[in-house]
Structures are given as structure tokens and as C-alpha cells.
Design a protein around this motif. Structure first.
Motif, PDB file in Angstrom:
ATOM      1  N   ALA A 129     -14.181  -4.503 -74.762  1.00 53.93           N
ATOM      2  CA  ALA A 129     -13.366  -3.405 -74.236  1.00 53.93           C
ATOM      3  C   ALA A 129     -12.457  -3.865 -73.107  1.00 53.93           C
ATOM      4  N   THR A 130     -12.868  -4.895 -72.344  1.00 54.13           N
ATOM      5  CA  THR A 130     -12.075  -5.312 -71.183  1.00 54.13           C
ATOM      6  C   THR A 130     -11.030  -6.365 -71.511  1.00 54.13           C
ATOM      7  N   ASP A 131     -10.888  -6.756 -72.773  1.00 54.12           N
ATOM      8  CA  ASP A 131      -9.781  -7.643 -73.140  1.00 54.12           C
ATOM      9  C   ASP A 131      -8.469  -6.907 -72.895  1.00 54.12           C
ATOM     10  N   GLU A 132      -7.508  -7.596 -72.316  1.00 54.55           N
ATOM     11  CA  GLU A 132      -6.256  -6.939 -71.911  1.00 54.55           C
ATOM     12  C   GLU A 132      -5.561  -6.248 -73.085  1.00 54.55           C
ATOM     13  N   ALA A 133      -5.530  -6.905 -74.245  1.00 54.34           N
ATOM     14  CA  ALA A 133      -4.855  -6.305 -75.401  1.00 54.34           C
ATOM     15  C   ALA A 133      -5.553  -5.021 -75.834  1.00 54.34           C
ATOM     16  N   ASN A 134      -6.868  -4.983 -75.716  1.00 50.59           N
ATOM     17  CA  ASN A 134      -7.609  -3.782 -76.102  1.00 50.59           C
ATOM     18  C   ASN A 134      -7.408  -2.664 -75.086  1.00 50.59           C
ATOM     19  N   LEU A 135      -7.348  -3.005 -73.808  1.00 54.10           N
ATOM     20  CA  LEU A 135      -7.067  -1.995 -72.780  1.00 54.10           C
ATOM     21  C   LEU A 135      -5.692  -1.371 -73.001  1.00 54.10           C
ATOM     22  N   GLN A 136      -4.729  -2.200 -73.423  1.00 52.40           N
ATOM     23  CA  GLN A 136      -3.399  -1.669 -73.701  1.00 52.40           C
ATOM     24  C   GLN A 136      -3.441  -0.729 -74.904  1.00 52.40           C
ATOM     25  N   ALA A 137      -4.248  -1.089 -75.921  1.00 52.90           N
ATOM     26  CA  ALA A 137      -4.387  -0.210 -77.094  1.00 52.90           C
ATOM     27  C   ALA A 137      -4.993   1.127 -76.692  1.00 52.90           C
ATOM     28  N   MET A 138      -5.928   1.114 -75.746  1.00 50.00           N
ATOM     29  CA  MET A 138      -6.526   2.361 -75.260  1.00 50.00           C
ATOM     30  C   MET A 138      -5.483   3.200 -74.523  1.00 50.00           C
ATOM     31  N   ALA A 139      -4.703   2.557 -73.667  1.00 49.71           N
ATOM     32  CA  ALA A 139      -3.661   3.282 -72.944  1.00 49.71           C
ATOM     33  C   ALA A 139      -2.659   3.899 -73.914  1.00 49.71           C
ATOM     34  N   ASP A 140      -2.278   3.137 -74.946  1.00 52.48           N
ATOM     35  CA  ASP A 140      -1.320   3.666 -75.930  1.00 52.48           C
ATOM     36  C   ASP A 140      -1.905   4.860 -76.678  1.00 52.48           C
ATOM     37  N   LEU A 141      -3.194   4.810 -76.979  1.00 44.23           N
ATOM     38  CA  LEU A 141      -3.833   5.917 -77.690  1.00 44.23           C
ATOM     39  C   LEU A 141      -3.878   7.167 -76.810  1.00 44.23           C
ATOM     40  N   VAL A 142      -4.198   6.990 -75.531  1.00 40.63           N
ATOM     41  CA  VAL A 142      -4.222   8.138 -74.616  1.00 40.63           C
ATOM     42  C   VAL A 142      -2.824   8.740 -74.498  1.00 40.63           C
ATOM     43  N   LYS A 143      -1.796   7.893 -74.428  1.00 38.87           N
ATOM     44  CA  LYS A 143      -0.426   8.410 -74.325  1.00 38.87           C
ATOM     45  C   LYS A 143      -0.039   9.190 -75.590  1.00 38.87           C
ATOM     46  N   ALA A 144      -0.489   8.733 -76.752  1.00 39.02           N
ATOM     47  CA  ALA A 144      -0.206   9.476 -77.987  1.00 39.02           C
ATOM     48  C   ALA A 144      -0.873  10.848 -77.947  1.00 39.02           C
ATOM     49  N   LEU A 145      -2.092  10.915 -77.423  1.00 35.81           N
ATOM     50  CA  LEU A 145      -2.781  12.206 -77.300  1.00 35.81           C
ATOM     51  C   LEU A 145      -2.068  13.119 -76.310  1.00 35.81           C
ATOM     52  N   GLU A 146      -1.558  12.530 -75.233  1.00 32.43           N
ATOM     53  CA  GLU A 146      -0.788  13.335 -74.263  1.00 32.43           C
ATOM     54  C   GLU A 146       0.457  13.921 -74.925  1.00 32.43           C
ATOM     55  N   ARG A 147       1.152  13.103 -75.686  1.00 32.88           N
ATOM     56  CA  ARG A 147       2.372  13.586 -76.356  1.00 32.88           C
ATOM     57  C   ARG A 147       2.059  14.712 -77.331  1.00 32.88           C
ATOM     58  N   ASN A 148       0.884  14.658 -77.954  1.00 35.59           N
ATOM     59  CA  ASN A 148       0.520  15.665 -78.955  1.00 35.59           C
ATOM     60  C   ASN A 148      -0.158  16.894 -78.351  1.00 35.59           C
ATOM     61  N   GLY A 149      -0.274  16.927 -77.014  1.00 31.99           N
ATOM     62  CA  GLY A 149      -0.798  18.115 -76.352  1.00 31.99           C
ATOM     63  C   GLY A 149      -2.308  18.254 -76.390  1.00 31.99           C
ATOM     64  N   HIS A 150      -3.027  17.150 -76.491  1.00 28.85           N
ATOM     65  CA  HIS A 150      -4.495  17.206 -76.592  1.00 28.85           C
ATOM     66  C   HIS A 150      -5.202  16.800 -75.311  1.00 28.85           C
ATOM     67  N   THR A 151      -4.479  16.715 -74.198  1.00 31.24           N
ATOM     68  CA  THR A 151      -5.092  16.237 -72.953  1.00 31.24           C
ATOM     69  C   THR A 151      -4.677  17.108 -71.774  1.00 31.24           C
ATOM     70  N   TYR A 152      -5.375  16.906 -70.669  1.00 28.88           N
ATOM     71  CA  TYR A 152      -4.928  17.435 -69.373  1.00 28.88           C
ATOM     72  C   TYR A 152      -5.416  16.486 -68.292  1.00 28.88           C
TER      73      TYR A 152
END
Length: 466
Positions: free
Chosen positions: A115-138
Motif C-alpha cells: 500500500a505504501t508504494d508511491e505508485a499505489n498511493l497515487q492510484a488511491m489518490a486518483d480513485l478518491v478524486k474520481a469519487l469526489e467528481r461523481n459526488g460520492h464523498t464529503y
């Protein structure tokens, strides 16, 4: 006959086939704050049999991803208690897992992302941003939460009651581990707090770290694609972890996440839940230090169907050791066959058909093992009655090793030799090459005192535990 597997999502057996030319499978691996215990390895051994069946019985190549969760509440607390950097702390337990996995004969998987590999952390950040764009977060206090009320299918894997779910979806939960009836919004990204110490990452989401659930979704899709064949793990992962994986993955992509969900039942010890407080908590190393053999432990862990709870007992371990020894003795007895008049090929063909049909039937391991041991009894009888020809015995030997590509019980023990035993073996080999047979015999005796017998074969010396 094709393979049928029980799909946790639909709660029924279904025909299984991959979407493409290979099986893409994700397995939830260890949270590396401690050595894996035998309950963990019950799951990993059963899934190793699944992987081997897909490869060697069904003929499908497998691309398997099994992660290491090396950042969560428990790994952070453990590293702080040990006074070590997080990565250095978790390195120790990843190394221990690899050693245990090798001892138990687990096939290496294609990817072991952290989980702490930099490329995987970036994939997590990208996934959270996609959820934000789709209105599933606060956002709240710097952390980002998933809104489960925006995902109508929430609860479909765990089969949560819709009315009860509606009444319990208030508030949010920050901890990575929480009660099975605690259905609330969960953290995707956790803002840094002083309790986290030096564990944080600066990303476009802010200063903090990922929540546990987002890790597996991001790594699964990074290595296997947005929609893949199979997701596996222990039954304790169904809720909340796998339920949350489905919610965040499908809300981000708008596509189905996984076709088949496969879960292994839990392990009991003497009919009780395993816990340190009860004194019935075992790691693999604990059992090896008590003198149990890795292959016997593997047999004990795989010999009960993956959808049945396994009651792990010392008596059961002894019985498993004896079962493996029966197979080893049989392989050695085949080398003594000198008879005539027993046509073994029809028996082997029937055994293979029964073995494969059992495994195709939702990994019916008892049926597969039963077919083997019935064949062993028949061939042993033929050897005892001097009926089995040496050439037929070679066919049986080859056949057994072919079935063992699935079971993993006949290959050499993977337990590392201690340095002193290795040195004695090397010294004995040098003595034999120098034709100093008296010295070689003395070294053989020393090895025997340490619990090993040396067999000299045309392929070189072979070491066996007494």
C-alpha cells in the motif's frame, strides 16, 4: 464438465470462466503488523489449491495479485511501539510471510503490491478524486469520507437488510477495523493527526494517509483492470472490507467491479475461536518448533472444504502428518515394484477423472483426496501381490506428481536447513569426492543425531527428516 464455484455475491454455485485468456484474481493479503497465524494460512492454502486447479486442471493461466497492507491503524501503532520507521517495521513481517509461504508450498503470485508504494498511493489518490467528481464523498476536518447513502446497491455482497441498513447509516467511522453491524460512512483519506507521528504523505488530497478499504480497490484495479474475474479472501473480509471495496470501485468507474467473490470460512482451534488470551493462538513457526512438518500442516489446512469451518487440533495435525507419510511411503514403495500382470492405466484414468470432477465441483477436496487414496490402496495391493510391473510403477509415479501440481504435498519440504546442517552436508560431499568414506560415514552419523538421514542417489545426496 466446466468448473463451478460458489459466488458469495449471488450465494449460489455458478459456472466459472475467465473473461479473457487468463484468470485475473485479487486476494486480500496480510496486514503486516505481526506474523501470519494459521487462520490466515488456512485461507492462503485453500486459495493456493484454487489457483493450482485453475492452472493445472482447467488449463487457464492465472494472474494473481495479493497485497500487503503495510499502513493502517495497527501497523502504525506497532511501528511506534517498536520505535521503528513504518516501512522498516513492516519489512520484517513481509519477510516472515514469504518464509512461511515457502514452507507451506504456496505458489508465488504474480504481484505483491504494498500500500505504501508511491505508485499505489497515487492510484488511491486518483480513485478518491474520481469519487469526489461523481459526488460520492464529503470532507470533514481534512479527511475525506465515502457517502454510502449515494450508492443504492450498498450491502449487496453481505446481503444486509435494506430497512436495517437505512436505520443504521448515520454518522461516520474513522477506524480501519469496526464492528460488523456498524454501517456508517467510512474514511477514504485520513487527515494527519499527531497520533500518526511521521506516517503521512503529501498528496493533492492533503497531508494524510489512505483508509484501509481504498487500498485494495486501487491496487486491484491498477494491476487487473476496472472489471476482473475473481476477488478472494477470508469470510471476515466480506463486511465491511469487501462491501466497501465494491461501493467505492463501482461508484468511481460506473462498471461492475468483480464477477465472482470467493471466501474461505474461518478456522477454530479445539472448537474455540483462536485468540492469544485463550492460549490457542498459533503461527506456523510455533507449530514447526513443536516438531510438526510443513507438508502435514499444509494437508491439515487444505483437507477440509474451504466453505466449511476448520476445527484445528493437535490430533488432526498428527493425522495429517500420517496421511502425507502414507503418500511418501507409497512413492517409495513404487520403486520396489517387480511383478507382472496388473494393468494400471484404466485405474489411473478413472482416478484422474474423479479427481478433476471433484475439484471442478466447487473445489470438493475430500472427493479429490478420496480418489487418490483409493488408487493408492489398489496399487499397494498389486505391489504386495507382486503384480505391478516396474514400467507401470513409473507411470504411477509420473501420474502422482501430475496430481501433486494441485495438492503440493510431495515436493521437497521447504523448511530452511539450519547453517550447521548445510555445512555438514557440504563437508560430507567433499569427503565422498575425496573417497574418504570413513569421514563421510562419521558425518552421516552426525546428521542422524540432528534428526536427518542421508540417501545417496544417482542425482546426488538427498536429505530427509527422521
Amino acid at each position: 464438465m466446466g468448473m463451478r464455484l460458489f459466488n458469495s455475491l449471488t450465494r449460489q454455485e455458478e459456472d466459472f470462466a475467465p473473461q479473457g485468456d487468463r484468470v485475473r484474481m485479487y486476494t486480500c493479503g496480510l496486514t503486516v503488523y505481526n506474523r501470519g497465524h494459521i487462520g490466515n494460512f488456512r485461507t492462503f492454502v485453500c486459495l493456493d489449491v484454487l489457483r493450482r486447479t485453475l492452472e493445472h486442471v482447467c488449463g487457464w493461466p492465472v494472474r494473481q495479485v495479493m497485497n500487503f497492507t503495510d499502513v493502517d491503524d495497527r501497523t502504525i501503532a506497532g511501528a511506534q511501539k517498536a520505535g521503528m520507521p513504518l516501512r522498516e517495521y513492516t519489512d520484517r513481517f513481509i519477510a516472515a510471510f514469504r518464509e512461511d509461504a515457502s514452507s507451506l508450498g504456496l505458489e508465488p503470485v504474480e504481484e505483491n503490491p504494498r500500500a505504501t508504494d508511491e505508485a499505489n498511493l497515487q492510484a488511491m489518490a486518483d480513485l478518491v478524486k474520481a469519487l469526489e467528481r461523481n459526488g460520492h464523498t464529503y470532507r470533514s476536518d481534512g479527511s475525506i469520507y465515502y457517502r454510502i447513502d449515494r450508492f443504492p446497491d450498498y450491502g449487496k455482497l453481505a446481503h444486509l437488510d435494506a430497512d436495517a441498513l437505512q436505520s443504521r447509516t448515520s454518522g461516520r467511522v474513522d477506524s480501519d477495523e469496526y464492528a460488523k453491524d456498524d454501517v456508517r460512512d467510512f474514511a477514504l483519506w485520513k487527515a494527519w493527526t499527531p497520533e500518526d507521528g511521521a506516517v503521512y504523505w503529501e498528496t493533492e488530497l492533503g497531508k494524510g494517509r489512505p483508509g484501509w478499504h481504498i487500498e485494495c480497490s486501487a491496487m486491484a484495479m491498477k494491476y487487473l483492470g476496472k472489471h476482473f474475474d475473481m476477488h478472494t479472501g477470508g469470510e471476515d473480509n466480506i463486511f465491511p472490507h469487501h462491501e466497501n471495496e465494491i461501493a467505492q470501485s463501482e461508484a468511481a468507474t460506473g462498471e461492475p467491479f468483480v464477477n465472482y467473490w470467493l471466501h474461505c470460512r474461518h478456522l477454530l482451534v479445539d472448537n474455540l475461536k483462536m485468540s492469544k488470551s485463550l492460549g490457542n493462538f498459533y503461527t506456523l513457526r510455533d507449530l514447526l518448533e513443536q516438531g510438526f512438518k510443513p507438508k502435514g500442516i499444509r494437508y491439515a489446512l487444505l483437507s477440509i472444504h474451504y466453505r466449511q469451518p476448520l476445527n484445528f487440533t493437535v490430533e488432526g495435525l498428527h493425522a495429517a502428518d500420517q496421511a502425507v507419510q502414507r503418500l511418501i511411503d507409497f512413492m517409495q514403495r513404487l520403486q520396489t515394484a517387480q511383478g507382472e500382470g496388473f494393468a494400471v492405466q484404466p485405474l489411473l484414468a478413472e482416478t484422474q477423472q474423479r479427481f478433476e470432477e471433484a475439484l471442478d465441483d466447487d473445489l470438493n477436496i475430500s472427493g479429490a483426496l478420496g480418489a487418490i487414496f483409493e488408487m493408492v490402496r489398489e496399487v499397494n495391493r498389486a505391489i504386495a501381490q507382486h503384480q505391478l510391473r516396474a514400467a507401470e510403477a513409473e507411470h504411477v509415479t509420473t501420474f502422482m506428481y501430475r496430481l501433486d501440481t494441485v495438492l503440493g504435498l510431495l515436493s521437497a519440504e521447504q523448511t530452511p536447513l539450519d547453517r550447521e546442517v548445510e555445512n555438514l552436508m557440504e563437508e560430507r560431499q567433499q569427503a565422498r569426492q575425496a573417497r574418504d568414506f570413513a569421514r563421510a560415514d562419521a558425518l552421516r552419523a552426525q546428521l542422524r543425531e540432528r534428526g536427518y538421514v542421508v540417501e545417496d542417489t544417482p542425482q546426488g545426496p538427498r536429505l530427509k527428516r527422521l
